[in-house]
Design an enzyme around this catalytic site. Sequence first.
Site, PDB file in Angstrom:
ATOM      1  N   TYR A 156       3.817  -0.625   6.581  1.00 14.82           N
ATOM      2  CA  TYR A 156       3.094  -1.516   5.084  1.00 14.82           C
ATOM      3  C   TYR A 156       1.980  -1.628   4.439  1.00 14.82           C
ATOM      4  O   TYR A 156       1.352  -1.264   3.165  1.00 14.82           O
ATOM      5  CB  TYR A 156       3.567  -2.792   5.817  1.00 14.82           C
ATOM      6  N   LYS A 160       1.032  -0.731   1.188  1.00 13.04           N
ATOM      7  CA  LYS A 160      -0.088  -1.556   0.080  1.00 13.04           C
ATOM      8  C   LYS A 160      -2.191  -0.677   0.209  1.00 13.04           C
ATOM      9  O   LYS A 160      -2.378  -1.182  -0.747  1.00 13.04           O
ATOM     10  CB  LYS A 160      -0.791  -3.069   1.354  1.00 13.04           C
TER      11      LYS A 160
HETATM   12  P1  NDP Z   1       8.819 -12.397   0.194  1.00 12.19           P
HETATM   13  O1  NDP Z   1      10.424 -12.059   0.939  1.00 12.19           O
HETATM   14  O2  NDP Z   1       9.171 -14.194   0.426  1.00 12.19           O
HETATM   15  O3  NDP Z   1      10.214 -12.640  -0.902  1.00 12.19           O
HETATM   16  C1  NDP Z   1      10.196 -11.207  -1.075  1.00 12.19           C
HETATM   17  C2  NDP Z   1      10.604 -10.557  -2.791  1.00 12.19           C
HETATM   18  O4  NDP Z   1      10.936  -9.343  -3.241  1.00 12.19           O
HETATM   19  C3  NDP Z   1      11.966 -11.398  -3.535  1.00 12.19           C
HETATM   20  O5  NDP Z   1      12.074 -12.816  -4.636  1.00 12.19           O
HETATM   21  C4  NDP Z   1      12.987 -10.755  -2.602  1.00 12.19           C
HETATM   22  O6  NDP Z   1      13.896 -10.506  -3.665  1.00 12.19           O
HETATM   23  C5  NDP Z   1      12.201  -9.335  -3.390  1.00 12.19           C
HETATM   24  N1  NDP Z   1      12.095  -7.814  -3.544  1.00 12.19           N
HETATM   25  C6  NDP Z   1      12.141  -7.171  -2.021  1.00 12.19           C
HETATM   26  N2  NDP Z   1      12.676  -5.576  -2.287  1.00 12.19           N
HETATM   27  C7  NDP Z   1      13.568  -5.744  -3.155  1.00 12.19           C
HETATM   28  C8  NDP Z   1      13.339  -4.543  -3.468  1.00 12.19           C
HETATM   29  N3  NDP Z   1      14.287  -3.705  -3.486  1.00 12.19           N
HETATM   30  N4  NDP Z   1      14.275  -4.833  -5.314  1.00 12.19           N
HETATM   31  C9  NDP Z   1      13.631  -5.867  -6.368  1.00 12.19           C
HETATM   32  N5  NDP Z   1      13.206  -7.654  -5.700  1.00 12.19           N
HETATM   33  C10 NDP Z   1      12.677  -6.952  -4.208  1.00 12.19           C
HETATM   34  O7  NDP Z   1       8.306 -12.308  -0.354  1.00 12.19           O
HETATM   35  P2  NDP Z   1       6.432 -12.991  -0.369  1.00 12.19           P
HETATM   36  O8  NDP Z   1       6.524 -14.004  -1.822  1.00 12.19           O
HETATM   37  O9  NDP Z   1       6.170 -13.771   1.026  1.00 12.19           O
HETATM   38  O10 NDP Z   1       5.450 -11.820  -0.913  1.00 12.19           O
HETATM   39  C11 NDP Z   1       5.629 -11.726  -2.106  1.00 12.19           C
HETATM   40  C12 NDP Z   1       4.935 -10.324  -2.350  1.00 12.19           C
HETATM   41  O11 NDP Z   1       3.373 -10.488  -2.136  1.00 12.19           O
HETATM   42  C13 NDP Z   1       5.084  -8.682  -1.476  1.00 12.19           C
HETATM   43  O12 NDP Z   1       4.825  -7.548  -2.317  1.00 12.19           O
HETATM   44  C14 NDP Z   1       3.798  -8.943  -0.220  1.00 12.19           C
HETATM   45  O13 NDP Z   1       3.919  -7.884   0.621  1.00 12.19           O
HETATM   46  C15 NDP Z   1       2.456  -9.823  -0.755  1.00 12.19           C
HETATM   47  N6  NDP Z   1       2.171 -10.436   0.577  1.00 12.19           N
HETATM   48  C16 NDP Z   1       2.860 -11.304   0.464  1.00 12.19           C
HETATM   49  C17 NDP Z   1       1.722 -12.055   1.515  1.00 12.19           C
HETATM   50  C18 NDP Z   1       2.474 -13.065   2.515  1.00 12.19           C
HETATM   51  O14 NDP Z   1       1.685 -13.706   3.809  1.00 12.19           O
HETATM   52  N7  NDP Z   1       3.498 -13.697   1.908  1.00 12.19           N
HETATM   53  C19 NDP Z   1       0.869 -11.501   2.117  1.00 12.19           C
HETATM   54  C20 NDP Z   1      -0.069 -10.488   1.357  1.00 12.19           C
HETATM   55  C21 NDP Z   1       0.989  -9.883   0.482  1.00 12.19           C
HETATM   56  P3  NDP Z   1      15.359 -11.472  -2.993  1.00 12.19           P
HETATM   57  O15 NDP Z   1      15.302 -12.643  -3.610  1.00 12.19           O
HETATM   58  O16 NDP Z   1      16.333 -10.552  -4.243  1.00 12.19           O
HETATM   59  O17 NDP Z   1      15.838 -11.022  -2.320  1.00 12.19           O
END
Ligand code: NDP
Length: 248
Positions: A156, A160
């Site tokens: 990860y 990032k």
């Molecule tokens: P969630 O797990 O809540 O949501 C992930 C989203 O990404 C979903 O909409 C999912 O779609 C989509 N997704 C996952 N894999 C794919 C793929 N291969 N192709 C297309 N869509 C995909 O994540 P968060 O909202 O927590 O995180 C969003 C971003 O923020 C990420 O990049 C994460 O790394 C980053 N982030 C999050 C943090 C946190 O504390 N939550 C902290 C720092 C960064 P589906 O619903 O169809 O599965």
Amino acid sequence: MTQLDGQVAVVTGGSRGIGRAIALALGDAGARVVVTCTRQRAAAEDVVALLQQRGHEGQVQQFDVADYAATTTAFEAIVQTWGRLDILVNNAGIRRDQLLVRMKPEEWDAVLHTNLSGMFHCARAAARTMLRQRSGRIIAITSVIGMTGNAGQTNYAASKAGLIGFTKALAKELGPRGITVNAVAPGFIETDMTRELSDTQRQALLPHIPLGRLGTPEDVASCVLFLASEAARYITGEVVSVSGGLTI
Ligand code: NDP
């Protein structure tokens, strides 16, 4: 707010969590929003229904950002439908945490392909249209983990950190054509991704966060909205932490 009126935005992973809040914020600012998902189509449809209830336009696109051909085809369809593309928020991301010595090649590949190659696929597809328009905003959702590292997250953190280098290189490449490229680095945000943190883990985190709480998806969405807006026209190649001060 009307500052994004008429613009077309794509939010990858807009079906849940941070992406969902970003999609709603951009819609409320007047953008027409394409919400992408890979598995949870119903959740993405709910976001678009909510946008429509609020008087905005939107659309669901279901594809895997790790799949180059599927991503390219989806972006062609988006531009065909809406006629333009102004904002890309590369938010889709996954975690497959494991100590390095136990990490399977599949866990490494899944995270790198989705988080980093996904950015390459989406930005490449979006940039073609933005270059023609000579304008655009590309915003990558990275993570503070890409700057600080974290045990059990080599895959990860590498993905990032890679996004940060990608953002800076692309900002230099596209700046002369009126396109800005920035990254937002959330800290710990309340979403499905962090739901598995135990109460003990949460309590242990709080002393390291000067603002004294985990973030909300809306905290991140406000920053993305600013970077997408005309107000951020002279900002490119930057990484903005939205972490309550975690990285100070
Ligand atoms: P969630 O797990 O809540 O949501 C992930 C989203 O990404 C979903 O909409 C999912 O779609 C989509 N997704 C996952 N894999 C794919 C793929 N291969 N192709 C297309 N869509 C995909 O994540 P968060 O909202 O927590 O995180 C969003 C971003 O923020 C990420 O990049 C994460 O790394 C980053 N982030 C999050 C943090 C946190 O504390 N939550 C902290 C720092 C960064 P589906 O619903 O169809 O599965």
